[in-house]
Write a protein that holds these residues in place. Structure first.
Motif, mmCIF file in Angstrom:
data_model
loop_
_atom_site.group_PDB
_atom_site.id
_atom_site.type_symbol
_atom_site.label_atom_id
_atom_site.label_comp_id
_atom_site.label_asym_id
_atom_site.label_seq_id
_atom_site.Cartn_x
_atom_site.Cartn_y
_atom_site.Cartn_z
ATOM 1 N N ALA A 95 0.832 -1.210 0.000
ATOM 2 C CA ALA A 95 0.000 0.000 0.000
ATOM 3 C C ALA A 95 0.864 1.256 0.000
ATOM 4 N N ARG A 96 1.967 1.207 0.756
ATOM 5 C CA ARG A 96 2.841 2.384 0.787
ATOM 6 C C ARG A 96 3.400 2.690 -0.600
ATOM 7 N N VAL A 97 3.722 1.625 -1.327
ATOM 8 C CA VAL A 97 4.255 1.806 -2.683
ATOM 9 C C VAL A 97 3.161 2.329 -3.623
ATOM 10 N N MET A 98 1.976 1.730 -3.493
ATOM 11 C CA MET A 98 0.886 2.012 -4.431
ATOM 12 C C MET A 98 0.375 3.451 -4.365
ATOM 13 N N ARG A 99 0.583 4.118 -3.235
ATOM 14 C CA ARG A 99 0.045 5.472 -3.188
ATOM 15 C C ARG A 99 1.083 6.515 -3.602
ATOM 16 N N ARG A 100 2.281 6.055 -3.989
ATOM 17 C CA ARG A 100 3.333 6.986 -4.441
ATOM 18 C C ARG A 100 3.707 6.631 -5.881
ATOM 19 N N PRO A 101 3.312 7.479 -6.842
ATOM 20 C CA PRO A 101 3.519 7.134 -8.252
ATOM 21 C C PRO A 101 4.967 6.772 -8.581
ATOM 22 N N ARG A 102 5.930 7.498 -8.004
ATOM 23 C CA ARG A 102 7.325 7.195 -8.368
ATOM 24 C C ARG A 102 7.766 5.863 -7.802
ATOM 25 N N TRP A 103 7.388 5.559 -6.558
ATOM 26 C CA TRP A 103 7.713 4.250 -5.977
ATOM 27 C C TRP A 103 7.038 3.141 -6.771
ATOM 28 N N TYR A 104 5.808 3.414 -7.143
ATOM 29 C CA TYR A 104 5.030 2.427 -7.889
ATOM 30 C C TYR A 104 5.721 2.091 -9.215
ATOM 31 N N ARG A 105 6.155 3.145 -9.937
ATOM 32 C CA ARG A 105 6.811 2.897 -11.230
ATOM 33 C C ARG A 105 8.140 2.178 -11.027
ATOM 34 N N ALA A 106 8.842 2.555 -9.937
ATOM 35 C CA ALA A 106 10.100 1.859 -9.643
ATOM 36 C C ALA A 106 9.817 0.389 -9.326
ATOM 37 N N GLY A 107 8.721 0.161 -8.616
ATOM 38 C CA GLY A 107 8.341 -1.207 -8.273
ATOM 39 C C GLY A 107 8.066 -2.040 -9.518
ATOM 40 N N LEU A 108 7.359 -1.433 -10.490
ATOM 41 C CA LEU A 108 7.081 -2.147 -11.747
ATOM 42 C C LEU A 108 8.382 -2.530 -12.442
ATOM 43 N N ARG A 109 9.323 -1.567 -12.473
ATOM 44 C CA ARG A 109 10.618 -1.839 -13.129
ATOM 45 C C ARG A 109 11.357 -2.961 -12.404
ATOM 46 N N LEU A 110 11.304 -2.902 -11.073
ATOM 47 C CA LEU A 110 12.000 -3.914 -10.275
ATOM 48 C C LEU A 110 11.444 -5.310 -10.561
ATOM 49 N N LEU A 111 10.129 -5.411 -10.607
ATOM 50 C CA LEU A 111 9.505 -6.715 -10.843
ATOM 51 C C LEU A 111 9.828 -7.227 -12.244
ATOM 52 N N ARG A 112 9.833 -6.326 -13.219
ATOM 53 C CA ARG A 112 10.173 -6.742 -14.585
ATOM 54 C C ARG A 112 11.616 -7.241 -14.656
ATOM 55 N N TRP A 113 12.486 -6.536 -13.899
ATOM 56 C CA TRP A 113 13.887 -6.928 -13.867
ATOM 57 C C TRP A 113 14.049 -8.293 -13.175
ATOM 58 N N ALA A 114 13.314 -8.446 -12.054
ATOM 59 C CA ALA A 114 13.410 -9.702 -11.298
ATOM 60 C C ALA A 114 12.869 -10.878 -12.103
ATOM 61 N N ALA A 115 11.961 -10.594 -13.029
ATOM 62 C CA ALA A 115 11.344 -11.681 -13.812
ATOM 63 C C ALA A 115 12.274 -12.182 -14.918
ATOM 64 N N ALA A 116 13.314 -11.370 -15.222
ATOM 65 C CA ALA A 116 14.156 -11.695 -16.380
ATOM 66 C C ALA A 116 14.695 -13.124 -16.370
ATOM 67 N N PRO A 117 15.258 -13.601 -15.240
ATOM 68 C CA PRO A 117 15.823 -14.966 -15.277
ATOM 69 C C PRO A 117 14.780 -16.029 -15.581
ATOM 70 N N TRP A 118 13.527 -15.778 -15.168
ATOM 71 C CA TRP A 118 12.488 -16.783 -15.369
ATOM 72 C C TRP A 118 12.132 -16.946 -16.839
ATOM 73 N N ARG A 119 12.458 -15.927 -17.627
ATOM 74 C CA ARG A 119 12.157 -16.040 -19.062
ATOM 75 C C ARG A 119 12.945 -17.182 -19.690
ATOM 76 N N LEU A 120 14.078 -17.491 -19.067
ATOM 77 C CA LEU A 120 14.918 -18.561 -19.622
ATOM 78 C C LEU A 120 14.238 -19.926 -19.487
ATOM 79 N N VAL A 121 13.405 -20.073 -18.424
ATOM 80 C CA VAL A 121 12.767 -21.381 -18.217
ATOM 81 C C VAL A 121 11.302 -21.391 -18.645
ATOM 82 N N ALA A 122 10.800 -20.236 -19.085
ATOM 83 C CA ALA A 122 9.384 -20.165 -19.455
ATOM 84 C C ALA A 122 9.123 -20.922 -20.748
ATOM 85 N N ARG A 123 7.919 -21.505 -20.803
ATOM 86 C CA ARG A 123 7.492 -22.152 -22.057
ATOM 87 C C ARG A 123 6.169 -21.525 -22.483
#
Lengths: 185, 474, 236
Positions: free
Chosen positions: B411-439
């Motif tokens: 909730a703290r992240v969601m009410r701050r647009p800049r934190w929220y956008r940083a959070g989206l970037r972080l999650l996309r970055w964290a997902a990168a390794p999983w793309r290697l095993v995705a089918r």
């Protein structure tokens, strides 16, 4: 049948709805009542009746009739005997739901009388029929009398939610609807 | 004291209890067939009532009026019933109600009672209390009889044996019903009904005390109403000398005419019939007709405290029709036992924790036993907004500290647009390794807490490009 | 008319194509869509999970972000339901913006009066009516009417369509086994239609259904109905 038709012909609506729930319906002119009662009692050995049942109703049936009198009530075992039928009138009928209402008033007797025998024959006059539930309740003379609303024979939906007729209450319900097609009103 | 657990306190958290139920394929098949049957039946008879929505509104309004002036209406009911020859008792809780009923039965000298199916008596554990006092309570409703013979507990408000199919019921009768005629006992429902009729007939004709609940209690006249199908209710209400009815205080309706609304709503919503086969109404004692000794126990047991909650108290409008159970996709999969209360399904998930308070046992897990799909609200004949109350109870109930901390952080992240956008970037970055095993863009296994997701379904990954980048480039 | 796009957090992270589709559809119909970049989440997950106090700042932020628009469009029935049905009680000052928030099919059919958006999608598609769109917003047949106008599209009925897929937000994790049991019936129903795609108004439900189809090795794929409506016949 539309709502308008129902108001126009509550007798037909009641007959249809009773039949939907496996009651046997006989429609007749008031003059044919005794014959209709006798037909409904074809398999009956003995009739139990409230003390004030009009003798004319049973005039075409030739068998043993016992009356349940407040002073000398019939024993439950007597009512529970095989091939006993009970013949009564009713207080009001509710066409929309196919329901007859007993209020222990004239021609109905006490509640046990219409409960213990396995076969109930109930006579309903056309002018006793209300269309809807609220209309029928409003026509009851005194709601504090013991009331029983009956919609078809005893049934259960307890096994796989399918309706099965015939458990503890009367397993056969015959309703005789008397209708004078040229009413004086 | 009885060691039996409270009939309205879940012993196990819902997810755990549900897991056991889900493992029972036979149970799931039985429930699926039965709920599909009743859903169709209900829909057909509801559709033939042109003013169904008005009726629902009327039902809700009458019940809300009752809840707004309950003490006054209870006093009116008590006065009217007393004047008609009934003896009215008040019970604040389950223990007091059981004590009153047990005392009344003992005073008759009987050691056996016949019972009409009643949720209130299940709620207070009356059969167990009677057994402790040496009184055998015989359930006479077919489904209750099945459950009692199987030494099981009910799993549905209307059809307590919904979890059994016909062949299982046949086996229960064959093994447990005294004197059953095995030569005629098949799994044909009429044969099973016939067996129940024979089994109970003598009891009806000889037992001196009956115990019932009531579907409605009319304040104006002091009248009680029992709605049933089989005639076992009529037997119990008519033939014994003593009748004791345990009635939840919310069963009050102000006037006799109000029954005109509920007797349209209830049968169509519960068994999917225009009218149930039998409805009995009695007002005190009628000399020469029915029991001469009539008692009414008005049961509170957590209801009055519920009235203080303006959102939660709508659960007390409930007329126990079970329509919400039959349309609930969660109930259909797990059945009633998973809710750990005599009140299962959507209504149980809001009624049980309110009657006991959410601190009781695992009752605080019940408001989460829903996807908030809203099917229950649509089906409810008295318009109880069950999803609204579920969410309300989630808000007021206890929460695990870890979950609370996590939700607060998000909730703290969601009410701050800049934190929220940083959070989206972080999650996309964290997902990168999983793309290697995705089918096909889907991953089969993710670490906690998303492992709960991938235990049963694959998970998509956030794509590399984002909407925001696309929008900025335009 | 000033139309603001509320993308939703799920689409912001996982399904950018759905947001792009909404923009393309509306621009094709001659409207201008704005995307206020300060937007975050409507607060539904928190509110529905019982964290009302935590949801409130998100509600307030949404109301501030979208205050200047004549209409807010979102490709999610459950987020639109949260905004329109829950905001007015959670935060009375959010009521004016809440009443102007529409799920895509409401904006197209009711506000803009369009059912044919000029789409082409030559595939067999079945449609799952997500619960909040169906029972809270009462979308009725609006999404299906839009899909029915798509050239080349073969719309097939989904058995037991109105039963929940079992997603339910945090329910999918907190009651994962029940959720998956409900999902199994939904994916079986989708598979039985022989459809290539299962469409819905909500990507959260579709993520769940798609995850089930993928795990079951079924051929059908999830696709937000906006992406179907945005699809056009390639120029020859």
């Amino acid at each position: 049948m539309s709502a308008t038709d129902a108001v126009l012909d509550p007798v037909a609506l009641l007959a249809g709805r009773l039949a939907d729930y496996r009651a046997t319906v006989h429609r007749c002119h008031p003059s044919g009542l005794a014959a209709a009662v006798a037909t409904a009692l074809a398999r009956t050995h003995r009739v139990a009746a409230p003390a004030d049942l009009p003798a004319a109703w049973l005039s075409a049936w030739h068998g043993d009739v016992v009356h349940d009198d407040a002073g000398a009530p019939l024993a439950l075992a007597e009512l529970d005997a095989p091939a006993v039928s009970v013949v009564t009138g009713c207080a009001v009928a509710m066409a929309e739901t196919g329901t007859i209402i007993l209020d222990a008033g004239p021609r109905q007797g006490r509640r046990a009388l219409t409960l213990v025998p396995d076969h109930h024959v109930c006579v309903v006059a056309a002018d006793q029929i209300a269309v809807s539930v609220p209309q029928a309740l409003a026509r009851l003379a005194d709601p504090t009398r013991p009331l029983t609303m009956i919609s078809g024979p005893s049934a259960t939906s307890d096994i796989e939610l399918n309706r099965v007729e015939g458990v503890h209450g009367p397993r056969r319900l015959d309703v005789i609807l008397t209708d004078d097609p040229a009413p004086s009103r | 004291m009885s060691s039996v657990p409270s009939p309205i306190t879940a012993a196990r958290p819902f997810p755990e209890a549900a897991r056991s139920a889900l493992a029972d394929q036979q149970l799931r098949d039985n429930l699926r067939r039965a709920t599909a049957t009743i859903r169709d039946k209900r829909q057909r008879v509801v559709d033939e009532v042109p003013d169904w929505e008005d009726l629902r509104t009327a039902g809700a309004r009458i019940k809300d009026d009752v809840l707004a002036r309950l003490p006054e209406l209870l006093a009116q009911f008590e006065a009217a019933a007393t004047a008609a020859g009934a003896r009215v008792h008040r019970a604040a809780d389950a223990a007091e109600a059981c004590r009153i009923v047990t005392g009344l039965v003992r005073a008759t000298g009987s050691d056996e009672v016949v019972k009409v199916k009643s949720m209130a008596t299940q709620e207070i554990g009356l059969n167990e209390a009677l057994a402790d006092a040496g009184v055998a309570a015989v359930e006479t409703d077919l489904a209750e009889l099945i459950v009692q013979l199987a030494d099981d507990t009910p799993s549905h408000i209307l059809v307590p044996a919904i979890h059994y199919n016909r062949s299982q019921i046949r086996d229960i009768f064959a093994r447990r019903m005294p004197g059953v005629d095995l030569s005629t006992l098949t799994d044909d429902p009429p044969a099973l009904a016939e067996a129940a009729r024979r089994h109970l007939r003598a009891k009806f004709l000889s037992t001196e005390v009956a115990i019932s609940g009531a579907n409605f209690a009319v304040a104006e006249t002091g009248t009680l109403v029992v709605v049933e199908s089989e005639g076992n209710g009529r037997m119990c209400l008519t033939l014994p000398d003593t009748l004791i009815s345990v009635v939840g205080v919310e069963k009050i309706v102000p006037t006799f005419a109000d029954l005109g609304v509920f007797l349209q709503l209830l049968p169509r919503s519960s068994t999917g019939e225009r009218m149930n086969p039998y409805t009995s109404m009695w007002t005190g004692v009628t000399p020469g007709d029915g029991p001469g000794d009539v008692h009414i126990v008005l049961l509170d047991n957590g209801r009055t405290p519920m009235l203080a909650d303006p959102v939660g108290r709508q659960a007390l409008r409930c007329i126990r029709c079970s329509a919400c159970l039959n349309v609930c996709p969660v109930y259909e999969r797990v059945g009633g036992h998973a809710y750990g209360s005599v009140y299962p399904g959507p209504i149980g998930a809001i009624l049980t924790p309110q009657l006991t308070g959410q601190a009781a046992g695992a009752n605080h897990t019940l408001p989460y036993a829903s996807t908030l799909c809203g099917a229950c609200y649509d089906a409810c004949p008295v318009k109880i907004n069950i999803p609204e109350v579920l969410v309300h109870l989630r808000a007021s109930g206890p929460k695990p500290p870890a979950a609370r901390a996590g939700m607060r952080a998000v909730a703290r992240v969601m009410r701050r647009p800049r934190w929220y956008r940083a959070g989206l970037r972080l999650l996309r970055w964290a997902a990168a390794p999983w793309r290697l095993v995705a089918r096909g863009g889907q991953v089969r296994r993710l670490p906690w807490p998303m492992s709960a997701w991938t235990a049963g379904r694959d998970a998509p990954l956030p794509p590399r490009g984002s909407f925001r980048d696309w929008w900025a480039r335009r | 008319m000033r139309i603001g796009l509320f993308l939703t957090c799920v689409n912001d992270l996982m399904f950018p194509g759905t947001g792009q589709a909404v923009v393309r559809i509306l621009e094709r119909l001659g409207h201008t869509v704005e995307f206020p970049s300060a937007q975050t989440c409507c607060g539904q997950m928190h509110a529905n999970s019982g964290y009302l106090a935590e949801a409130l700042p998100m509600v307030r932020h949404f109301a501030d972000t979208f205050a200047g628009y004549d209409a807010v469009v979102t490709p999610s029935g459950s987020c639109a339901a949260m905004v329109r049905e829950s905001y007015p009680t959670l935060l009375p000052e959010a009521a004016p913006v809440a009443t102007r928030c529409f799920e895509l099919s409401e904006l197209l059919v009711d506000v803009l009066g369009v059912t044919d958006v000029g789409a082409w999608f030559p595939h067999r598609v079945t449609y799952h009516p997500s619960c909040h769109g169906l029972r809270t917003l009462r979308l009725g047949d609006r999404p299906r009417r839009l899909l029915a106008q798509v050239r080349g599209l073969d719309l097939v009925d989904l058995p037991q369509a109105e039963q929940c897929c079992g997603f339910g937000g945090t329910f999918a994790l907190a009651n994962a086994e029940v959720s998956v049991a409900m999902l199994a019936d939904k994916t079986a129903a989708v598979a039985a239609t022989g459809a290539e795609y299962v469409a819905a108004t909500d990507n959260s439900c579709l993520m769940h259904i798609g995850g089930g189809l993928s795990r079951a090795g079924a051929a059908a794929r999830p696709l937000h109905y906006a992406e179907i409506l945005a699809h056009r016949e390639p120029a020859r």
